[in-house]
Design a protein around this motif. Structure first.
Motif, PDB file in Angstrom:
ATOM      1  N   GLN B   2      15.024 -38.282  -8.665  1.00 48.07           N
ATOM      2  CA  GLN B   2      16.257 -38.582  -9.378  1.00 48.07           C
ATOM      3  C   GLN B   2      17.422 -38.009  -8.605  1.00 48.07           C
ATOM      4  N   SER B  25      23.661 -43.028 -10.760  1.00 54.46           N
ATOM      5  CA  SER B  25      22.239 -42.784 -10.561  1.00 54.46           C
ATOM      6  C   SER B  25      21.458 -44.017 -11.006  1.00 54.46           C
ATOM      7  N   SER B  27      18.649 -43.427 -12.487  1.00 53.50           N
ATOM      8  CA  SER B  27      17.866 -42.834 -13.565  1.00 53.50           C
ATOM      9  C   SER B  27      18.701 -42.699 -14.833  1.00 53.50           C
ATOM     10  N   PHE B  29      19.700 -40.392 -18.004  1.00 53.10           N
ATOM     11  CA  PHE B  29      19.744 -38.973 -18.334  1.00 53.10           C
ATOM     12  C   PHE B  29      20.109 -38.787 -19.805  1.00 53.10           C
ATOM     13  N   ASN B  93      16.876 -33.193 -14.530  1.00 56.06           N
ATOM     14  CA  ASN B  93      15.887 -34.184 -14.125  1.00 56.06           C
ATOM     15  C   ASN B  93      14.635 -34.059 -14.999  1.00 56.06           C
TER      16      ASN B  93
END
Lengths: 114, 110
Positions: B2, B25, B27, B29, B93
């Motif tokens: 990540q 990102s 990813s 979160f 993460n």
């Protein structure tokens, strides 16, 4: 003052020496960290301790050894210093059950290995 | 892995101008934080955003969390020399570690 304090602020030493950086927090936090900030200002976690127990140990050379005598202190000892260890090292603390409160950082130790 | 990618990396503007810094990102979160670091000091938390689409204001600073919780932006209105510093986004993460973007160095000239 409530804070994270680390000493020394500056450390200049020769290759091959062993040195320590001390960190103390009086915030009552249960978790402490060491971060390394390189010349490009990138912050990378090295270690994390929760109530004196090692939680995170990133892939750092085993020349780096953290020690936590109690939950308010987290020291970093570095053996056989190398040129590439030159960086700014930050200590930080947080309260595990208050993640959104973020981390409180010390003012850093600028290590220069010559 | 990540990662948090910030842009721009460097920004030099005149006092009074507006600016936006981005943190992206691939990813998702659960929350995202913004820090400011001044020379010779450690990062200081500015804000935490938690809900997708959330907007938070801190005086002339406006923070937004993307709807999908993958990105965030920091907008500064009428920048002042005191805003000069390194702005860092950060998020936890999957391993529970707080990871940082590479930072945006802002210089505001009088």
């Amino acid at each position: 003052d409530t804070a994270v304090s680390q000493t020394p602020k500056y450390l200049v030493t020769q290759m091959g020496n062993d040195k320590s950086i001390k960190c103390e927090q009086n915030l009552g936090h249960d978790t402490m960290y060491w971060y390394k900030q390189d010349s490009k200002k990138f912050l990378k976690i090295m270690f994390s301790y929760n109530n004196k127990e090692l939680i995170i140990n990133e892939t750092v050379p085993n020349r780096f050894s953290p020690k936590s005598p109690d939950k308010a202190h987290l020291n970093l000892h570095i053996n056989s210093l190398e040129l590439g260890d030159s960086a700014v090292y930050f200590c930080a603390s947080s309260q595990e059950d208050r993640a959104n409160y973020g981390y409180t950082f010390g003012s850093g130790t600028r290590l220069t290995v010559v | 892995t990540q990662l948090l990618e910030q842009s721009p990396q460097f920004l030099s503007i005149q006092e009074g101008e507006n600016l936006t810094v981005y943190c992206n990102s691939s990813s998702v979160f659960s929350s995202l934080q913004w820090y400011r670091q001044e020379p010779g000091e450690g990062p200081v938390l500015l804000v935490t955003v938690v809900t997708g689409g959330e907007v938070k204001k801190l005086k002339r600073l406006t923070f937004q969390f993307g709807d999908a919780r993958k990105d965030s932006s920091l907008h500064i209105t009428a920048a002042q020399p005191g805003d000069t510093g390194l702005y860092l986004c950060a998020a936890y993460n999957q391993g529970g570690k707080l990871i940082f973007g590479q930072g945006t160095e802002l210089s505001v000239k009088p």
